[in-house]
Enzyme design. Sequence first.
Site, PDB file in Angstrom:
ATOM      1  CB  CYS A   1      68.582  23.937 104.556  1.00  0.00           C
ATOM      2  SG  CYS A   1      67.864  25.500 105.034  1.00  0.00           S
TER       3      CYS A   1
ATOM      4  CG  PHE B   1      70.488  17.937 113.241  1.00  0.00           C
ATOM      5  CD1 PHE B   1      71.620  18.710 113.469  1.00  0.00           C
ATOM      6  CD2 PHE B   1      70.403  17.243 112.041  1.00  0.00           C
ATOM      7  CE1 PHE B   1      72.647  18.772 112.532  1.00  0.00           C
ATOM      8  CE2 PHE B   1      71.417  17.296 111.105  1.00  0.00           C
ATOM      9  CZ  PHE B   1      72.544  18.067 111.344  1.00  0.00           C
TER      10      PHE B   1
ATOM     11  CB  SER C   1      66.518  14.871 104.822  1.00  0.00           C
ATOM     12  OG  SER C   1      65.655  13.885 105.343  1.00  0.00           O
TER      13      SER C   1
ATOM     14  CE  LYS D   1      59.828  14.411 115.803  1.00  0.00           C
ATOM     15  NZ  LYS D   1      61.303  14.247 115.994  1.00  0.00           N
TER      16      LYS D   1
ATOM     17  CD  GLU E   1      70.980  18.560 102.304  1.00  0.00           C
ATOM     18  OE1 GLU E   1      70.218  17.637 102.587  1.00  0.00           O
ATOM     19  OE2 GLU E   1      70.750  19.743 102.610  1.00  0.00           O
TER      20      GLU E   1
ATOM     21  CD  GLU F   1      64.976  11.902 116.335  1.00  0.00           C
ATOM     22  OE1 GLU F   1      64.490  13.002 115.993  1.00  0.00           O
ATOM     23  OE2 GLU F   1      64.968  10.902 115.600  1.00  0.00           O
TER      24      GLU F   1
HETATM   25  P1  NAD Z   1      65.604  14.593 108.941  1.00  0.00           P
HETATM   26  O1  NAD Z   1      64.753  14.584 107.729  1.00  0.00           O
HETATM   27  O2  NAD Z   1      66.396  13.376 109.258  1.00  0.00           O
HETATM   28  O3  NAD Z   1      64.687  14.845 110.248  1.00  0.00           O
HETATM   29  C1  NAD Z   1      63.774  15.904 110.311  1.00  0.00           C
HETATM   30  C2  NAD Z   1      62.632  15.524 111.240  1.00  0.00           C
HETATM   31  O4  NAD Z   1      61.969  14.361 110.716  1.00  0.00           O
HETATM   32  C3  NAD Z   1      63.081  15.156 112.656  1.00  0.00           C
HETATM   33  O5  NAD Z   1      62.174  15.700 113.573  1.00  0.00           O
HETATM   34  C4  NAD Z   1      63.050  13.636 112.662  1.00  0.00           C
HETATM   35  O6  NAD Z   1      62.754  13.107 113.926  1.00  0.00           O
HETATM   36  C5  NAD Z   1      61.946  13.324 111.675  1.00  0.00           C
HETATM   37  N1  NAD Z   1      62.152  12.048 110.963  1.00  0.00           N
HETATM   38  C6  NAD Z   1      63.346  11.507 110.607  1.00  0.00           C
HETATM   39  N2  NAD Z   1      63.163  10.342 109.960  1.00  0.00           N
HETATM   40  C7  NAD Z   1      61.829  10.144 109.904  1.00  0.00           C
HETATM   41  C8  NAD Z   1      61.009   9.112 109.344  1.00  0.00           C
HETATM   42  N3  NAD Z   1      61.536   8.048 108.717  1.00  0.00           N
HETATM   43  N4  NAD Z   1      59.673   9.229 109.445  1.00  0.00           N
HETATM   44  C9  NAD Z   1      59.132  10.294 110.068  1.00  0.00           C
HETATM   45  N5  NAD Z   1      59.853  11.291 110.625  1.00  0.00           N
HETATM   46  C10 NAD Z   1      61.189  11.232 110.538  1.00  0.00           C
HETATM   47  O7  NAD Z   1      66.528  15.892 108.863  1.00  0.00           O
HETATM   48  P2  NAD Z   1      67.720  16.324 109.826  1.00  0.00           P
HETATM   49  O8  NAD Z   1      68.880  15.421 109.589  1.00  0.00           O
HETATM   50  O9  NAD Z   1      67.231  16.497 111.210  1.00  0.00           O
HETATM   51  O10 NAD Z   1      68.028  17.790 109.252  1.00  0.00           O
HETATM   52  C11 NAD Z   1      68.882  18.022 108.173  1.00  0.00           C
HETATM   53  C12 NAD Z   1      68.110  18.127 106.881  1.00  0.00           C
HETATM   54  O11 NAD Z   1      67.130  19.142 106.974  1.00  0.00           O
HETATM   55  C13 NAD Z   1      68.982  18.525 105.690  1.00  0.00           C
HETATM   56  O12 NAD Z   1      68.589  17.769 104.580  1.00  0.00           O
HETATM   57  C14 NAD Z   1      68.673  19.994 105.487  1.00  0.00           C
HETATM   58  O13 NAD Z   1      68.881  20.477 104.185  1.00  0.00           O
HETATM   59  C15 NAD Z   1      67.237  20.014 105.849  1.00  0.00           C
HETATM   60  N6  NAD Z   1      66.812  21.357 106.192  1.00  0.00           N
HETATM   61  C16 NAD Z   1      66.059  22.029 105.285  1.00  0.00           C
HETATM   62  C17 NAD Z   1      65.668  23.321 105.546  1.00  0.00           C
HETATM   63  C18 NAD Z   1      64.842  24.084 104.565  1.00  0.00           C
HETATM   64  O14 NAD Z   1      64.390  25.147 104.918  1.00  0.00           O
HETATM   65  N7  NAD Z   1      64.614  23.608 103.352  1.00  0.00           N
HETATM   66  C19 NAD Z   1      66.040  23.934 106.759  1.00  0.00           C
HETATM   67  C20 NAD Z   1      66.799  23.211 107.670  1.00  0.00           C
HETATM   68  C21 NAD Z   1      67.173  21.914 107.370  1.00  0.00           C
END
Ligand code: NAD
Length: 502
Positions: free
Chosen positions: A282, A150, A227, A174, A385, A177
């Site tokens: 991140c 997000f 994450s 994808k 985090e 959401e």
């Molecule tokens: P998230 O992991 O909750 O979601 C990321 C994606 O995974 C979304 O599209 C979501 O719909 C999907 N998802 C969530 N739960 C899932 C599941 N159980 N099974 C399958 N798909 C699932 O992350 P977020 O809260 O949207 O974003 C924040 C996180 O992203 C932080 O941890 C941040 O550090 C990380 N991030 C990392 C980088 C990087 O380059 N390393 C860059 C941006 C964000």
Amino acid sequence: MTKSVHHWIGGKTVEGTSGNWGPVTDPATGAVTTQVALASVEEVDAAVAAAKDAFATWGNSSLAQRTTILFKFRALLDANRDAIAELIVAEHGKVHSDALGEVARGLEIVDLACGITTQLKGELSTQVSNRVDVASIRQPVGVVAGITPFNFPAMVPMWMFPIAIATGNTFILKPSEKDPSPSLKIAELLAEAGLPDGVFNVVHGDKVAVDRLLEHPDVSAVSFVGSTPIARYIHTTASANGKRVQALGGAKNHMLVLPDADLDAAADAAVSAAYGSAGERCMAISAVVAVGAIGDELVQKIRERAEKIKIGPGNDPTSEMGPLITAVHRDKVASYVHGAADEGCEVVLDGSAYTYEGAGHENGHWIGLSLLDHVPTSAKAYQDEIFGPVLCVLRAETYEEGLALINASPFGNGTAIFTRDGGAARRFQLEVQAGMVGVNVPIPVPVGYHSFGGWKDSLFGDHHIYGNDGIHFYTRGKVVTTRWPDPADGPTGVDLGFPRNH
Ligand code: NAD
């Protein structure tokens, strides 16, 4: 509800039919403004089928055709910076200037993709043996998927698809959401630029959609940013299904401040990098390690600056920091501050009770800036985090102690050193266990033509994203060995020995 967000498949909007919808909230008001369709397995299958169909021609399209479209897309993106930023502000909550920065950094990857011709030239060795030439070429892998978080709803997709489609793949995005609209604006601009139908598709959804992409036999590669627990899951599952996968995870980025550093510059950098985008980056600095006797002075300077940050709605040009993405996340972030004193931290600033006073914004996901000092490594505020505006300051006696502390973290995304000592900075570059290092640069996000990626629990897979790694990830190598015999060489004859070069 004022708006419904649907899928983009085969070059057009496709209405969601699963019956499942997710709420999208304006973080500044707390109001649900939009509902987003959550795809069923069948809807994901339709997107994969459209991408597979399109690959049959796009995979063989000329570089001239691809780059013509990408240059047009770049111009449209440039002209629509504000429109995309407004969508980001409305669903993510970050301030408009920050959203514009996100679009600008995404545009850098489009720049790289516009120049893909020079990256795909391949290699040729002539006369490696008698009348034998060898060429190495790279070809697209097929249908590829991108699953994005997000916190950068425009930039992170742009870390992926410009290179994927420039190298001849077709793409299924994808997006998160929680803020789905910027991805659709991008889809419309790609279509306006002349991208053939099915080359870029967007399916909205949750775990159902993600799991289908991870198991679908026609998806060749998966890029993920999100994450750490989900990144690990994506890497394990997609790998087990035989796919190429790069999965970037979460972070706890440390900034090491040596006693000789310019403390005003270090404090400016710490405040900008810790509280920008309300800490939902991140590459945010979430831990400052103060070395030697400078700790108290540095904390004082950080505090003075943090107290002046103006919090407010992202569409108010005077706001410097917006709200958090959801109320649930805001409460979780606040809980780290509430528990900090009991865990041995000194709470210098407690922003957990902050709320914005503007009319109509009472239910926004507001939180203020928090600063914790003397944080022990055992504290949850240090170990997790937090992904919010909470900065931890730790103390170390020496460079070695500070370095050991950073290297003991399970995360290894970005890190920074602040010093005037070139020798110490050089040591740090070589000794620190992280994928991206800043020297007097707090958020060292690489430019588009270098690659972005962390170490340890911040990245699963062996390719970083964009830059040369991105081009490698979205292509596979092929080596062609050619002989054109000359009658003057005489008959070839049978030889069962392993072929040698003469
Ligand atoms: P998230 O992991 O909750 O979601 C990321 C994606 O995974 C979304 O599209 C979501 O719909 C999907 N998802 C969530 N739960 C899932 C599941 N159980 N099974 C399958 N798909 C699932 O992350 P977020 O809260 O949207 O974003 C924040 C996180 O992203 C932080 O941890 C941040 O550090 C990380 N991030 C990392 C980088 C990087 O380059 N390393 C860059 C941006 C964000």
